[in-house]
Design a protein around this motif. Structure first.
Motif, PDB file in Angstrom:
ATOM      1  N   UNK A  38       0.841  -1.193   0.000  1.00  0.00           N
ATOM      2  CA  UNK A  38       0.000   0.000   0.000  1.00  0.00           C
ATOM      3  C   UNK A  38       0.879   1.246   0.000  1.00  0.00           C
ATOM      4  N   UNK A  39       0.318   2.386  -0.372  1.00  0.00           N
ATOM      5  CA  UNK A  39       1.066   3.637  -0.318  1.00  0.00           C
ATOM      6  C   UNK A  39       1.260   4.096   1.129  1.00  0.00           C
ATOM      7  N   UNK A  40       0.388   3.666   2.006  1.00  0.00           N
ATOM      8  CA  UNK A  40       0.497   4.032   3.418  1.00  0.00           C
ATOM      9  C   UNK A  40       1.488   3.115   4.128  1.00  0.00           C
ATOM     10  N   UNK A  41       1.955   3.563   5.304  1.00  0.00           N
ATOM     11  CA  UNK A  41       2.862   2.755   6.102  1.00  0.00           C
ATOM     12  C   UNK A  41       2.047   1.952   7.115  1.00  0.00           C
ATOM     13  N   UNK A  42       2.449   0.720   7.335  1.00  0.00           N
ATOM     14  CA  UNK A  42       1.736  -0.104   8.306  1.00  0.00           C
ATOM     15  C   UNK A  42       2.434  -1.424   8.554  1.00  0.00           C
ATOM     16  N   UNK A  43       1.914  -2.143   9.521  1.00  0.00           N
ATOM     17  CA  UNK A  43       2.389  -3.477   9.872  1.00  0.00           C
ATOM     18  C   UNK A  43       1.163  -4.348  10.090  1.00  0.00           C
ATOM     19  N   UNK A  44       1.234  -5.585   9.640  1.00  0.00           N
ATOM     20  CA  UNK A  44       0.171  -6.550   9.891  1.00  0.00           C
ATOM     21  C   UNK A  44       0.691  -7.648  10.798  1.00  0.00           C
ATOM     22  N   UNK A  45      -0.175  -8.095  11.709  1.00  0.00           N
ATOM     23  CA  UNK A  45       0.150  -9.187  12.618  1.00  0.00           C
ATOM     24  C   UNK A  45      -0.920 -10.263  12.538  1.00  0.00           C
ATOM     25  N   UNK A  46      -0.484 -11.483  12.760  1.00  0.00           N
ATOM     26  CA  UNK A  46      -1.405 -12.608  12.887  1.00  0.00           C
ATOM     27  C   UNK A  46      -1.680 -12.793  14.370  1.00  0.00           C
ATOM     28  N   UNK A  47      -2.951 -12.866  14.724  1.00  0.00           N
ATOM     29  CA  UNK A  47      -3.361 -13.087  16.110  1.00  0.00           C
ATOM     30  C   UNK A  47      -4.380 -14.225  16.077  1.00  0.00           C
ATOM     31  N   UNK A  48      -3.897 -15.453  16.242  1.00  0.00           N
ATOM     32  CA  UNK A  48      -4.782 -16.604  16.083  1.00  0.00           C
ATOM     33  C   UNK A  48      -5.246 -16.678  14.648  1.00  0.00           C
ATOM     34  N   UNK A  49      -6.560 -16.734  14.449  1.00  0.00           N
ATOM     35  CA  UNK A  49      -7.135 -16.776  13.103  1.00  0.00           C
ATOM     36  C   UNK A  49      -7.468 -15.386  12.571  1.00  0.00           C
ATOM     37  N   UNK A  50      -7.206 -14.358  13.370  1.00  0.00           N
ATOM     38  CA  UNK A  50      -7.510 -12.998  12.967  1.00  0.00           C
ATOM     39  C   UNK A  50      -6.213 -12.219  12.762  1.00  0.00           C
ATOM     40  N   UNK A  51      -6.374 -10.965  12.388  1.00  0.00           N
ATOM     41  CA  UNK A  51      -5.211 -10.118  12.142  1.00  0.00           C
ATOM     42  C   UNK A  51      -5.381  -8.781  12.847  1.00  0.00           C
ATOM     43  N   UNK A  52      -4.254  -8.179  13.176  1.00  0.00           N
ATOM     44  CA  UNK A  52      -4.197  -6.820  13.686  1.00  0.00           C
ATOM     45  C   UNK A  52      -3.405  -6.013  12.673  1.00  0.00           C
ATOM     46  N   UNK A  53      -3.978  -4.919  12.209  1.00  0.00           N
ATOM     47  CA  UNK A  53      -3.311  -4.042  11.244  1.00  0.00           C
ATOM     48  C   UNK A  53      -3.004  -2.717  11.937  1.00  0.00           C
ATOM     49  N   UNK A  54      -1.743  -2.335  11.945  1.00  0.00           N
ATOM     50  CA  UNK A  54      -1.336  -1.034  12.476  1.00  0.00           C
ATOM     51  C   UNK A  54      -1.091  -0.099  11.306  1.00  0.00           C
ATOM     52  N   UNK A  55      -1.683   1.079  11.358  1.00  0.00           N
ATOM     53  CA  UNK A  55      -1.586   2.057  10.278  1.00  0.00           C
ATOM     54  C   UNK A  55      -0.980   3.337  10.824  1.00  0.00           C
ATOM     55  N   UNK A  56       0.128   3.772  10.228  1.00  0.00           N
ATOM     56  CA  UNK A  56       0.812   4.957  10.733  1.00  0.00           C
ATOM     57  C   UNK A  56       0.085   6.228  10.327  1.00  0.00           C
ATOM     58  N   UNK A  57      -0.238   7.033  11.328  1.00  0.00           N
ATOM     59  CA  UNK A  57      -0.855   8.349  11.160  1.00  0.00           C
ATOM     60  C   UNK A  57      -0.113   9.307  12.082  1.00  0.00           C
TER      61      UNK A  57
END
Length: 127
Positions: A38-57
């Protein structure tokens, strides 16, 4: 009618991606997963069967300024052991609010990430 299957991910705004990575990767030990370019900055994490997405603002009106308020918006992660999670947070120097006998029907621990996003860890009583 919408036929729901599960929550896929939760996205959180963060001001500093390096600080966020240090907290989620190094302290909480979340497993980072590949993120599309993506053009934005971020990190994705796996948390069990779900995900956590961190988006830099770096400049955001949506980020909290206060301490832990368990009635504020948050996301919750179910953990295997309340006592082990609490001990880990103690070792890592993470401040928290703990409710081992919560009226929720399960034990709860609330923490703040570096951007003051609230994270709840839930577990069976006495675990």
């Amino acid at each position: 009618m919408i036929q729901f299957e599960r929550i896929h991910h939760v996205s959180l705004a963060v001001r500093d991606l390096d600080k966020a990575r240090a907290f989620y990767s190094d302290i909480l030990k979340f497993r980072e997963i590949p993120r599309p370019p993506f053009q934005s900055k971020g990190i994705w994490y796996e948390v069990g069967d779900q995900q956590l997405h961190l988006l830099e603002h770096p400049i955001s009106d949506t980020l909290r300024e206060r301490g832990i308020d368990t009635t504020d918006g948050h996301f919750s992660i179910w953990v295997k052991s309340y006592s082990e999670t609490k001990a880990w947070l103690d070792r890592m120097g993470v401040e928290y609010v703990a409710s081992p006998d919560s009226v929720a029907g399960f034990a709860q621990i609330f923490v703040l990430d570096p951007d003051r996003n609230i994270i709840e860890f839930g577990a069976e009583y006495g675990s």
